[in-house]
Scaffold this motif. Structure first.
Motif, PDB file in Angstrom:
ATOM      1  N   PHE A  31      35.178  31.075  63.823  1.00 57.41           N
ATOM      2  CA  PHE A  31      35.074  32.610  63.568  1.00 57.41           C
ATOM      3  C   PHE A  31      34.997  33.036  65.031  1.00 57.41           C
ATOM      4  O   PHE A  31      34.112  32.537  65.670  1.00 57.41           O
ATOM      5  CB  PHE A  31      33.635  32.907  62.684  1.00 57.41           C
ATOM      6  CG  PHE A  31      34.031  33.128  61.408  1.00 57.41           C
ATOM      7  CD1 PHE A  31      34.488  34.517  60.770  1.00 57.41           C
ATOM      8  CD2 PHE A  31      34.056  32.001  60.500  1.00 57.41           C
ATOM      9  CE1 PHE A  31      34.526  34.718  59.362  1.00 57.41           C
ATOM     10  CE2 PHE A  31      34.205  32.251  59.171  1.00 57.41           C
ATOM     11  CZ  PHE A  31      34.582  33.437  58.482  1.00 57.41           C
ATOM     12  N   ARG A  32      35.917  33.748  65.275  1.00 57.02           N
ATOM     13  CA  ARG A  32      35.944  34.296  66.665  1.00 57.02           C
ATOM     14  C   ARG A  32      35.434  35.534  66.555  1.00 57.02           C
ATOM     15  O   ARG A  32      35.269  36.286  65.389  1.00 57.02           O
ATOM     16  CB  ARG A  32      37.358  34.253  67.413  1.00 57.02           C
ATOM     17  CG  ARG A  32      37.779  32.889  67.680  1.00 57.02           C
ATOM     18  CD  ARG A  32      39.496  32.874  68.008  1.00 57.02           C
ATOM     19  NE  ARG A  32      39.884  31.420  68.156  1.00 57.02           N
ATOM     20  CZ  ARG A  32      40.109  30.575  67.270  1.00 57.02           C
ATOM     21  NH1 ARG A  32      40.001  30.738  66.185  1.00 57.02           N
ATOM     22  NH2 ARG A  32      40.455  29.349  67.608  1.00 57.02           N
ATOM     23  N   ASP A  78      37.790  37.924  64.766  1.00 59.43           N
ATOM     24  CA  ASP A  78      37.830  37.780  63.319  1.00 59.43           C
ATOM     25  C   ASP A  78      36.384  38.296  62.629  1.00 59.43           C
ATOM     26  O   ASP A  78      36.521  39.112  61.583  1.00 59.43           O
ATOM     27  CB  ASP A  78      37.480  36.244  63.031  1.00 59.43           C
ATOM     28  CG  ASP A  78      38.726  35.476  63.675  1.00 59.43           C
ATOM     29  OD1 ASP A  78      39.851  36.227  63.722  1.00 59.43           O
ATOM     30  OD2 ASP A  78      38.512  34.149  64.054  1.00 59.43           O
ATOM     31  N   LEU A 103      37.052  41.731  62.047  1.00 54.71           N
ATOM     32  CA  LEU A 103      38.180  42.117  60.887  1.00 54.71           C
ATOM     33  C   LEU A 103      37.133  42.019  59.721  1.00 54.71           C
ATOM     34  O   LEU A 103      37.423  43.089  58.891  1.00 54.71           O
ATOM     35  CB  LEU A 103      39.047  41.214  61.193  1.00 54.71           C
ATOM     36  CG  LEU A 103      40.109  41.342  61.914  1.00 54.71           C
ATOM     37  CD1 LEU A 103      41.086  40.209  61.870  1.00 54.71           C
ATOM     38  CD2 LEU A 103      41.024  42.587  61.619  1.00 54.71           C
ATOM     39  N   THR A 143      44.735  41.168  66.018  1.00 62.75           N
ATOM     40  CA  THR A 143      43.471  41.598  65.342  1.00 62.75           C
ATOM     41  C   THR A 143      43.496  43.238  65.390  1.00 62.75           C
ATOM     42  O   THR A 143      43.247  43.837  64.495  1.00 62.75           O
ATOM     43  CB  THR A 143      42.311  40.974  66.367  1.00 62.75           C
ATOM     44  OG1 THR A 143      42.486  39.681  66.230  1.00 62.75           O
ATOM     45  CG2 THR A 143      40.950  41.366  65.734  1.00 62.75           C
TER      46      THR A 143
END
Length: 130
Positions: free
Chosen positions: A43-44, A47, A50, A99
């Motif tokens: 998980f960045r 992310d 989002l 993103t």
């Protein structure tokens, strides 16, 4: 008045601030989620935004079922948030990412859903009152 604020404005503002101040955070792995297969799902920062955006979009869709004056103002402000996000995507190089495109798409879905649900609810109310 506070009920009129579109929740996705917080995701757009957070991404914008992070992209301009600490863009590395958006691509940095914050944590990993181990899966049953043995693989891990990273998980960045982007992310995480989002995921937050999707959760807030669900809340916005639920809020669209109201036909109060606060809900109407929310729809108008949601349109403003979409326009701002679209302009940012088109003219700011640091916003040119998938993103942010998906976040902008969430704001568009919020606008379309908000107006559609409100119009449908108003029609149903008019049919039942006749």
């Amino acid at each position: 008045m506070i009920a009129s604020i579109p929740l996705l404005v917080f995701v757009v503002a957070a991404y914008t601030a992070l992209a301009l101040v600490v863009p590395i955070w958006l691509d940095s792995v914050l944590f990993v989620l181990p899966l049953l297969s043995g693989a891990v799902l990273p998980f960045r920062g982007g992310d995480l935004l989002l995921v937050m955006g999707l959760l807030l979009l669900c809340v916005e869709i639920y809020r669209a079922t109201s036909s109060s004056s606060a809900a109407i103002l929310n729809h108008v402000l949601s349109l403003v948030v979409f326009i701002i996000a679209l302009i940012e995507l088109l003219v700011t190089p640091k916003m040119a990412s998938m993103t942010f495109f998906l976040i902008m798409l969430m704001t568009l879905i919020d606008v379309i859903t908000g107006f559609t649900v409100t119009i449908s609810s108003a029609r149903r109310d008019l049919q039942h009152s006749s």
